[in-house]
Design an enzyme around this catalytic site. Structure first.
Site, PDB file in Angstrom:
ATOM      1  N   SER A 161      -8.751 -18.723 -17.346  1.00  0.00           N
ATOM      2  CA  SER A 161      -7.449 -18.506 -16.721  1.00  0.00           C
ATOM      3  C   SER A 161      -6.971 -17.072 -16.984  1.00  0.00           C
ATOM      4  O   SER A 161      -7.649 -16.112 -16.614  1.00  0.00           O
ATOM      5  CB  SER A 161      -6.465 -19.557 -17.243  1.00  0.00           C
ATOM      6  OG  SER A 161      -5.291 -19.584 -16.478  1.00  0.00           O
ATOM      7  N   PHE A 162      -5.828 -16.907 -17.618  1.00  0.00           N
ATOM      8  CA  PHE A 162      -5.338 -15.572 -17.983  1.00  0.00           C
ATOM      9  C   PHE A 162      -6.416 -14.769 -18.705  1.00  0.00           C
ATOM     10  O   PHE A 162      -6.581 -13.563 -18.471  1.00  0.00           O
ATOM     11  CB  PHE A 162      -4.106 -15.745 -18.879  1.00  0.00           C
ATOM     12  CG  PHE A 162      -3.541 -14.466 -19.441  1.00  0.00           C
ATOM     13  CD1 PHE A 162      -2.578 -13.750 -18.752  1.00  0.00           C
ATOM     14  CD2 PHE A 162      -3.966 -13.981 -20.676  1.00  0.00           C
ATOM     15  CE1 PHE A 162      -2.048 -12.569 -19.274  1.00  0.00           C
ATOM     16  CE2 PHE A 162      -3.450 -12.818 -21.207  1.00  0.00           C
ATOM     17  CZ  PHE A 162      -2.479 -12.109 -20.494  1.00  0.00           C
TER      18      PHE A 162
END
Length: 337
Positions: free
Chosen positions: A160-161
């Site tokens: 994700s991030f």
């Protein structure tokens, strides 16, 4: 041994059985730590279990005085020691929470000689030195990675991030003339064209941290400015992995998530990575476009896609990481440094 066996739901374990090789993962690890604290009245943490993953080693570590900080920026989930000291590690970058404990679920799938080093948000330790942008974060983590491994080949992974940060680190290493042998992106997407950042309220932070579970957690600041103290208590009550954190530690996780969301919503990769990438798609959370298409402007090499049967927020649970780990094990060559 009894606590290990009970937690792992096994008939028995030996004093030399490795917790994570016998089916342990971050959720079971937090349960084991909680039981050890209750039985032995000790300050042992999940970091101590990463460092001493067998009953014999952990008992010895506790006797010597445990209590390692589980929120340190560089967290060796499997340190490079002894005969493994010259094996290139897999560096794993945290998601929006800033915490990287979940990557422990990769250990049984990577081979016993592969070091696994997690990077966690510097904001978890306070505001001093905390980055103000993903670019600054990538520079910071690059420096930490090169302290552990001065030269390539490098292996990088981010969920994700963390995928955005891992990509930025990979591009910087490449620009410095280093080899990046593996870049793995776990359901991580750059912002689409025309993206407009939403207002970040309390509900937004909870869903970022808890996935769909965060949509139903009652919270007073749901539609207003995030209340870090309130959200920290809700996180401790709702997340079984982070439930063992002290209030101040949970508040640091919420603060890190808030900072990371703000950085994420204004970040467009300013660099391209010239190598190949592996993209793991959480099929339970459909995306607007395939990962290869989303990353094509920022990765000039081949992007291979792999479907993982889970929701985005469950990507680092045991079964999804088994699928990811099996692919990584085939791609992580026996690189020496």
């Amino acid at each position: 041994c009894g606590l290990f066996a009970d937690t792992l739901a096994l008939p028995s374990v030996t004093i030399d059985d490795h917790f994570f090789h016998r089916g342990g993962h971050s959720l079971l690890a937090t349960r084991l730590i909680s039981r050890i604290r209750t039985v032995w009245d000790t300050r042992v943490t999940i970091r101590d279990l990463f460092q001493s993953p067998t009953p014999a080693l952990l008992a010895e570590h506790i006797a010597a005085g445990g209590g390692g900080n589980p929120l340190d920026t560089v967290l060796p989930i499997r340190a490079a020691t002894g005969r493994d000291a010259d094996t290139a590690p897999l560096f794993c970058v945290h998601a929006v929470s800033g915490v990287s404990w979940g990557y422990a679920g990769l250990l049984p799938h990577l081979g016993a000689d592969r070091p696994l080093i997690a990077l966690q948000a510097r904001r978890l330790g306070g505001t001093e030195g905390a980055p103000g942008s993903i670019e600054e974060m990538a520079d910071d983590y690059l420096a930490e990675i090169r302290k552990v491994q001065p030269h390539g080949p490098y292996h990088l992974l981010g969920w994700s991030f963390g995928g955005l940060v891992a990509h930025a680190v990979a591009a910087r290493l490449e620009a410095a003339g280093e080899e990046v042998a593996l870049l793995a992106l776990l359901d991580s997407y750059p912002l689409p064209g025309g993206f407009r950042a939403p207002e970040i309220d309390g509900r937004h932070v909870l869903t970022a941290l808890l996935g769909s579970r965060g949509e139903s957690v009652p919270v007073r600041c749901a539609d207003s400015v995030p209340d870090i103290a309130e959200l920290a208590e809700k996180l401790r009550q709702s997340d079984p992995v982070l439930a063992g954190l002290e209030h101040a530690q949970a508040a640091a996780v919420v603060a890190a998530a808030l900072d990371n969301l703000r950085m994420r919503y204004r970040y467009v990769p300013g660099v391209r990575f010239g190598g190949d990438a592996l993209f793991f798609d959480a099929t339970g959370t459909p995306a607007a476009q395939p990962g290869a298409a989303a990353w094509a402007p920022y990765v000039t090499g081949r992007i291979e896609e792999f479907a993982v049967d889970c929701e985005h927020a469950r990507m680092t649970e045991a079964e999804p990481l088994r699928a990811v780990g099996e692919v990584l094990a085939r791609r992580l060559r026996p690189a020496r440094i």
